[in-house]
Design an enzyme around this catalytic site. Structure first.
Site, PDB file in Angstrom:
ATOM      1  N   LYS A 119      62.811 -19.971  60.127  1.00  0.00           N
ATOM      2  CA  LYS A 119      63.853 -19.780  61.140  1.00  0.00           C
ATOM      3  C   LYS A 119      65.193 -19.990  60.471  1.00  0.00           C
ATOM      4  O   LYS A 119      65.277 -20.703  59.463  1.00  0.00           O
ATOM      5  CB  LYS A 119      63.686 -20.818  62.256  1.00  0.00           C
ATOM      6  CG  LYS A 119      64.328 -20.421  63.557  1.00  0.00           C
ATOM      7  CD  LYS A 119      63.512 -19.344  64.244  1.00  0.00           C
ATOM      8  CE  LYS A 119      63.675 -19.307  65.724  1.00  0.00           C
ATOM      9  NZ  LYS A 119      62.484 -18.726  66.354  1.00  0.00           N
TER      10      LYS A 119
HETATM   11  N1  GLU Z   1      62.704 -15.151  67.386  1.00  0.00           N
HETATM   12  C1  GLU Z   1      61.427 -14.763  67.884  1.00  0.00           C
HETATM   13  C2  GLU Z   1      60.515 -15.982  68.013  1.00  0.00           C
HETATM   14  O1  GLU Z   1      60.959 -17.093  68.174  1.00  0.00           O
HETATM   15  C3  GLU Z   1      60.821 -13.618  67.094  1.00  0.00           C
HETATM   16  C4  GLU Z   1      60.590 -13.875  65.640  1.00  0.00           C
HETATM   17  C5  GLU Z   1      60.191 -12.634  64.853  1.00  0.00           C
HETATM   18  O2  GLU Z   1      60.010 -11.584  65.440  1.00  0.00           O
HETATM   19  O3  GLU Z   1      60.088 -12.768  63.634  1.00  0.00           O
HETATM   20  O4  GLU Z   1      59.322 -15.852  68.059  1.00  0.00           O
END
Ligand code: GLU
Length: 419
Positions: free
Chosen positions: A109
């Site tokens: 993240k």
């Molecule tokens: N931000 C989204 C999550 O928390 C999607 C992450 C992604 O598609 O890599 O799952």
């Protein structure tokens, strides 16, 4: 130097969850020690020339938790109070989410501590490009693939893809997911998380012998996840009785006109100013009567203070980490079924996976194919978690974490420790 430490209440919460699940599966203590810490945590300074010609230095992060199952994967968040601890927790949750869904990805993240609502389009573009430049050596279609999250969107992904591609000298669509269809994005990605929440809910409601059509729904947070979930539910004829954003909430026990509310919100309006419905302040909103509560805003919204006051039968976590472990206990005693984040909101990263596969193969699927496969994967995932929770007499959260962590642990043992 608080920002250099991953300590935060959100990170503590992610570690508590890991410990609870590790205890339940008797996880090898060496694996537990390894999984408590991210593989890499990067803090970057992001200088931006603002519209008034001054230079503002933002702080950006990318935490890569674990890549034993495949390249790191996870969103980029633009959010005022973002810190290393929060990003670390979110990265760990991505590892579990990808593992549970059976995707060949690890967890990561990232983001920048900023308020995108206070920035111009030009400032956001400059900030995004400089942040991407700082990450150039750490991301790649086989290394780490960012995606949208709170405060970012398709356009931000397009700038990341362009900056990375300019540096490589050729177009690299597989560097990000959640980008516009015109530059290698996939159909159905924007709606994927919300649709996935609905598919998970269909299973949950079914497992309790209830009828979704007769359920009332309350949605906290009306960003991409909350608004798509609301729209999809309304399309199925489900009554959405309340929705909220940072300005507050609106409530009508007879149901809200979700399409009109969503269009109102899209015009950059505050939900509280919507002409219909009763206005309900932030805190009391979650305590309104409903069958299904969908927290789709930020972390730690349901805590030991308010869990006992909730009046729902099912919680579907559209957000990451909205419920604390203390609240989980209270909810379990109350008989509330919680569909945990790593299961309920996995639709986004599942369709991100489809997008990445399409980019690598330069072969694109129809939206029907995307939705069919998404539904299949969400349903399979829900059923395996439900089965494990019945077998182990555990909550859906604990069962989901047990499955996810076991898979990661097994892969780590097979690959062995390089020392
Ligand atoms: N931000 C989204 C999550 O928390 C999607 C992450 C992604 O598609 O890599 O799952």
């Amino acid at each position: 130097m608080e920002s250099l430490s991953p300590n935060s209440s959100v990170n503590e919460m992610a570690l508590r969850q890991l410990d609870l699940a590790a205890d339940s599966i008797d996880l090898d203590p060496n694996l537990r020690a390894r999984l408590r810490k991210p593989d890499h945590a990067l803090i970057v300074s992001v200088p931006v020339r603002m519209d008034d010609e001054s230079v503002h230095v933002f702080t950006g992060y990318r935490v890569q938790h674990n890549d034993v199952l495949g390249p790191f994967k996870g969103g980029i968040r633009y959010y005022p109070d973002l810190n290393l601890g929060e990003v670390s927790a979110l990265a760990m949750w991505m590892t579990w989410k990808c593992s549970l869904a059976g995707l060949p990805f690890g967890g990561a993240k990232g983001g920048i501590a900023c308020d995108p609502k206070q920035l111009s389009r030009k400032e956001i573009q400059g900030m995004t490009r400089r942040y991407t430049a700082e990450l150039l050596n750490f991301i790649g279609p086989q290394i780490d693939i960012p995606a949208p999250d709170m405060g970012t969107n398709e356009q931000v992904m397009a700038w990341i893809m362009d900056t990375y591609s300019q540096h490589k000298g050729y177009a690299v669509p597989g560097i990000v997911t959640g980008k516009p269809v015109a530059i290698g994005g996939t159909l159905g990605r924007k709606e994927a998380t919300g649709r996935g929440v609905v598919y998970a809910l269909e299973q949950a409601v079914d497992s309790l012998g209830l009828d979704l059509q007769k359920c009332s729904v309350l949605i906290q947070g009306f960003g991409n996840v909350g608004s798509v979930t609301g729209r999809e539910l309304a399309r199925l004829g489900v009554s959405v009785v309340g929705v909220s954003d940072r300005s507050g909430g609106i409530y009508n026990p007879r149901g809200l006109p979700v399409e009109a509310v969503a269009r109102f919100k899209e015009q950059n309006n505050k939900l509280l100013e919507f002409p219909e419905g009763e206005k309900i302040g932030g805190k009391e909103f979650l305590e309104l009567p409903c069958d299904i509560l969908i927290p789709s805003a930020s972390e730690m919204q349901i805590t030991q203070e308010n869990a006992g006051k909730l009046k729902c039968r099912i919680i579907a976590e559209g957000a990451n980490g909205p419920t604390t472990p203390e609240a989980d206990k209270i909810l379990a005693d109350m008989g509330v079924l919680v569909i945990p984040d790593i299961l309920a909101n996995a639709g986004g990263v599942i369709v991100s996976y489809f997008e990445w596969v399409q980019d690598l193969q330069n072969f694109f699927w129809t939206e029907d194919e995307i939705n069919k496969q998404l539904k299949e994967m969400m349903t399979r995932s829900f059923r395996s978690v439900l089965e494990a929770s019945r077998k182990e007499r555990a909550s859906l959260r604990l069962a989901a974490l047990m499955i996810a962590i076991q898979r990661v642990g097994r892969a780590m043992l097979l690959r062995g420790l390089y020392a």
